[in-house]
Scaffold this motif. Structure first.
Motif, PDB file in Angstrom:
ATOM      1  N   LEU A 226       0.831  -1.203   0.000  1.00 48.65           N
ATOM      2  CA  LEU A 226       0.000   0.000   0.000  1.00 48.65           C
ATOM      3  C   LEU A 226       0.869   1.258   0.000  1.00 48.65           C
ATOM      4  O   LEU A 226       0.594   2.226  -0.725  1.00 48.65           O
ATOM      5  CB  LEU A 226      -0.933  -0.014   1.215  1.00 48.65           C
ATOM      6  CG  LEU A 226      -2.124   0.934   1.196  1.00 48.65           C
ATOM      7  CD1 LEU A 226      -3.052   0.605   0.042  1.00 48.65           C
ATOM      8  CD2 LEU A 226      -2.878   0.857   2.518  1.00 48.65           C
ATOM      9  N   GLY A 227       1.923   1.235   0.801  1.00 55.92           N
ATOM     10  CA  GLY A 227       2.823   2.384   0.844  1.00 55.92           C
ATOM     11  C   GLY A 227       3.528   2.604  -0.477  1.00 55.92           C
ATOM     12  O   GLY A 227       3.673   3.747  -0.943  1.00 55.92           O
ATOM     13  N   LEU A 228       3.975   1.520  -1.096  1.00 57.60           N
ATOM     14  CA  LEU A 228       4.644   1.626  -2.390  1.00 57.60           C
ATOM     15  C   LEU A 228       3.687   2.161  -3.459  1.00 57.60           C
ATOM     16  O   LEU A 228       4.056   3.002  -4.283  1.00 57.60           O
ATOM     17  CB  LEU A 228       5.197   0.265  -2.803  1.00 57.60           C
ATOM     18  CG  LEU A 228       6.132   0.226  -4.017  1.00 57.60           C
ATOM     19  CD1 LEU A 228       7.384   1.045  -3.738  1.00 57.60           C
ATOM     20  CD2 LEU A 228       6.501  -1.216  -4.348  1.00 57.60           C
ATOM     21  N   ALA A 229       2.442   1.669  -3.439  1.00 60.90           N
ATOM     22  CA  ALA A 229       1.449   2.132  -4.407  1.00 60.90           C
ATOM     23  C   ALA A 229       1.134   3.608  -4.198  1.00 60.90           C
ATOM     24  O   ALA A 229       0.967   4.366  -5.157  1.00 60.90           O
ATOM     25  CB  ALA A 229       0.172   1.301  -4.286  1.00 60.90           C
ATOM     26  N   ARG A 230       1.077   4.023  -2.952  1.00 58.35           N
ATOM     27  CA  ARG A 230       0.800   5.432  -2.660  1.00 58.35           C
ATOM     28  C   ARG A 230       1.950   6.320  -3.128  1.00 58.35           C
ATOM     29  O   ARG A 230       1.714   7.397  -3.704  1.00 58.35           O
ATOM     30  CB  ARG A 230       0.573   5.616  -1.158  1.00 58.35           C
ATOM     31  CG  ARG A 230       0.178   7.020  -0.764  1.00 58.35           C
ATOM     32  CD  ARG A 230      -0.162   7.098   0.709  1.00 58.35           C
ATOM     33  NE  ARG A 230      -0.622   8.427   1.073  1.00 58.35           N
ATOM     34  CZ  ARG A 230      -1.051   8.761   2.289  1.00 58.35           C
ATOM     35  NH1 ARG A 230      -1.099   7.844   3.245  1.00 58.35           N
ATOM     36  NH2 ARG A 230      -1.439   9.992   2.542  1.00 58.35           N
ATOM     37  N   LEU A 231       3.183   5.883  -2.895  1.00 61.95           N
ATOM     38  CA  LEU A 231       4.336   6.645  -3.360  1.00 61.95           C
ATOM     39  C   LEU A 231       4.353   6.747  -4.887  1.00 61.95           C
ATOM     40  O   LEU A 231       4.657   7.803  -5.451  1.00 61.95           O
ATOM     41  CB  LEU A 231       5.629   5.990  -2.866  1.00 61.95           C
ATOM     42  CG  LEU A 231       5.984   6.197  -1.395  1.00 61.95           C
ATOM     43  CD1 LEU A 231       7.203   5.354  -1.024  1.00 61.95           C
ATOM     44  CD2 LEU A 231       6.256   7.671  -1.101  1.00 61.95           C
ATOM     45  N   SER A 232       4.023   5.642  -5.549  1.00 62.10           N
ATOM     46  CA  SER A 232       4.003   5.633  -7.011  1.00 62.10           C
ATOM     47  C   SER A 232       2.965   6.618  -7.541  1.00 62.10           C
ATOM     48  O   SER A 232       3.232   7.373  -8.484  1.00 62.10           O
ATOM     49  CB  SER A 232       3.710   4.218  -7.516  1.00 62.10           C
ATOM     50  OG  SER A 232       3.654   4.178  -8.916  1.00 62.10           O
ATOM     51  N   ALA A 233       1.771   6.616  -6.936  1.00 64.34           N
ATOM     52  CA  ALA A 233       0.723   7.543  -7.365  1.00 64.34           C
ATOM     53  C   ALA A 233       1.122   8.989  -7.063  1.00 64.34           C
ATOM     54  O   ALA A 233       0.880   9.894  -7.876  1.00 64.34           O
ATOM     55  CB  ALA A 233      -0.595   7.203  -6.682  1.00 64.34           C
ATOM     56  N   GLY A 234       1.750   9.210  -5.914  1.00 63.57           N
ATOM     57  CA  GLY A 234       2.182  10.556  -5.563  1.00 63.57           C
ATOM     58  C   GLY A 234       3.254  11.083  -6.503  1.00 63.57           C
ATOM     59  O   GLY A 234       3.230  12.256  -6.912  1.00 63.57           O
ATOM     60  N   TYR A 235       4.198  10.225  -6.842  1.00 62.23           N
ATOM     61  CA  TYR A 235       5.250  10.623  -7.785  1.00 62.23           C
ATOM     62  C   TYR A 235       4.654  10.958  -9.159  1.00 62.23           C
ATOM     63  O   TYR A 235       5.024  11.955  -9.788  1.00 62.23           O
ATOM     64  CB  TYR A 235       6.281   9.508  -7.916  1.00 62.23           C
ATOM     65  CG  TYR A 235       7.352   9.776  -8.953  1.00 62.23           C
ATOM     66  CD1 TYR A 235       8.402  10.636  -8.678  1.00 62.23           C
ATOM     67  CD2 TYR A 235       7.288   9.165 -10.205  1.00 62.23           C
ATOM     68  CE1 TYR A 235       9.375  10.892  -9.634  1.00 62.23           C
ATOM     69  CE2 TYR A 235       8.256   9.410 -11.167  1.00 62.23           C
ATOM     70  CZ  TYR A 235       9.295  10.281 -10.867  1.00 62.23           C
ATOM     71  OH  TYR A 235      10.248  10.526 -11.826  1.00 62.23           O
TER      72      TYR A 235
END
Length: 496
Positions: free
Chosen positions: A301-310
């Protein structure tokens, strides 16, 4: 099938035009003027303006609409809910759904009347959407969504309900369940699938043109995708078998939702470690299951959130100085990353209430990890497991026989090299046999009746398939018994 509501008083017109006033984007006046400028006889249609509780321009609306439209008030704040409410109040033989930020051209009603006469086989049809853009992001937004609309209208076999401008026979609309507010904009796909499954044709009327205003704001895009994803995950969690449900694609985040069960991940991790094949492939599996065993879904979930934020940051910068093509490409990447994150987020929110995540593998399977989506091989449905997988079993304690039906896609079952583990303990070869296309395990379930069965096997390298494939599984059955009833000897004997 829902009952068709009785006409809402007065003589029934041919059309009921339903305009929800939520998300009007400051365009509702232009939309209204487009409808009052129609060249068709006004007696052929009624206009229903469905007003949400927070509509700010009520006095202006009443002054502009006058006696030319019916105002219907509801507590709903979602345009799908407003459309559904308007449909329940409609009197027309045909329902005409649109949006308050869409402006029809003056001959739209005449084009629709001609289509009804020329195409009696159509139970409904969508009209052509023409984009209105006013900033760099709205241009990219329109390019992305218009491509999707074009695909749905002209190529996709059934995804043809476009709420910007959708006309349907009123009786068929209710027969197919209508629009469900709780599904958000995913309700359009559910309704379209229901029409197709029940044999109703939805056409595409290009000569009826609507001008659709694209807002071009990242925050609004995020809100819209979350609305769609919430509806999608809610619908999947209901596990309904309505006509058309089988047509809807199952996203990988849903089919693999059991992977984030910590206990099952630990079992899959242990099975790979105990199998003794620590190759490059094995190290990849250890990293995958080890991360989940330690952190559940938090890492993913954290990785997906970072990817979307980037992706969002990149999109924001590009809208200032990037080319149109680069903005479109970045917008698509952002939306894909955002949907992936939102699906994981929504699934986490309902995971505790799902239960029975693996019921489709067998009545006694209550959770699973390490499985791909269902597919069909030679007319038989099955699911590929990964080279490591685990299922939680709930059955009466004591001696049990577990049959794992496995189509011989990758060759004879005794040549796969699979190793089974029950609650972390290797199942002896002598307790495992093969019979009629199934692994048959004779095991002792603990007093609680609950246990985790895991396995590991070499990866199957399928041509042009990048997935990590392990064991094909058509179903798992648990029954009480003393002896393994099969015609084949135990695996140990066959290997010897």
């Amino acid at each position: 099938m829902q009952d068709v509501p009785a006409p809402y008083g007065g003589e029934s017109p041919l059309f009921s035009i339903i305009i929800p006033l939520e998300h009007h984007r400051g365009q509702w006046e232009l939309s209204w003027l487009g409808w009052t400028s129609q060249t068709a006889d006004k007696s052929l249609y009624e206009i229903i303006l469905v007003v949400p509780p927070d509509f700010k321009a009520l006095n202006e609306l009443k002054a502009l609409a006058g006696g030319k439209a019916r105002l219907e008030f509801t507590n709903s704040n979602h345009d799908i809910g407003l459309c559904a409410f308007g449909a329940a109040k409609a009197r027309g033989k045909y329902l005409f759904f649109t949006e308050s930020h869409c402006r029809p051209e003056p001959d739209v009603m005449e084009a629709c009347i001609r289509a009804i006469g020329a195409r009696p086989d159509w139970a409904g049809f969508s009209c052509q959407s023409v984009p209105i853009c006013h900033n760099r992001l709205s241009v990219a937004e329109a390019a992305m969504y218009q491509a999707d609309i074009e695909f749905g209208m002209k190529q996709h076999p059934w995804r043809k309900v476009l709420d910007q401008c959708f006309v349907t026979r009123r009786d068929v609309y209710w027969e197919c369940g209508g629009l469900r507010e709780e599904l958000g904009h995913f309700a359009e796909w559910v309704l379209a699938a229901a029409y197709h499954a029940r044999g109703h044709t939805i056409g595409y009327l290009e000569e009826a043109r609507f001008h659709h205003y694209y807002i071009g704001e990242i925050g609004e895009l995020k809100t819209f995708t979350l609305d769609f994803v919430r509806g999608e995950i809610r619908y999947l969690s209901e596990a309904r078998n309505d006509p058309g449900s089988e047509l809807l694609d199952i996203p990988i985040e849903w089919s693999s939702r059991g992977d984030f069960n910590v206990a099952l991940a630990r079992s899959a991790f242990g099975a790979r470690m105990r199998a003794g094949r620590v190759t490059g492939e094995g190290l990849q599996a250890i990293g995958r299951w080890g991360a989940i065993a330690l952190a559940g879904d938090r890492f993913a979930l954290g990785l997906a959130r970072l990817s979307a934020g980037y992706a969002r940051c990149s999109l924001t910068l590009l809208t200032m100085s990037g080319s149109r093509d680069s903005i479109v490409r970045c917008l698509k990447r952002y939306i894909a990353a955002l949907i992936h994150y939102q699906r994981l987020y929504c699934i986490r929110g309902i995971r505790g209430s799902l239960g029975g995540a693996a019921q489709n593998l067998g009545d006694q399977m209550v959770a699973q990890a390490g499985f791909h989506a269902w597919e069909v091989w030679q007319g038989r449905s099955f699911r590929w497991s990964e080279p490591e997988a685990a299922v939680r079993i709930e059955a009466p304690p004591g001696r049990a026989i577990i049959r794992i039906a496995s189509p011989e896609i990758r060759g004879p079952l005794d040549r796969i090299g699979v190793q089974f583990y029950l609650d972390g303990v290797r199942v002896a070869d002598a307790a495992t046999a093969i019979d009629a296309g199934a692994f048959v395990l004779q095991l002792d379930l603990p007093p609680s009746g609950g246990a985790i069965l895991a396995w590991a096997c070499p990866r199957f390298a399928a041509i042009d398939d990048p997935r990590r494939l392990g064991l094909p599984v058509a179903g798992i059955d648990v029954s009480a018994g003393e002896d393994v009833s099969c015609t084949s000897p135990p695996i140990a004997a066959m290997r010897g």
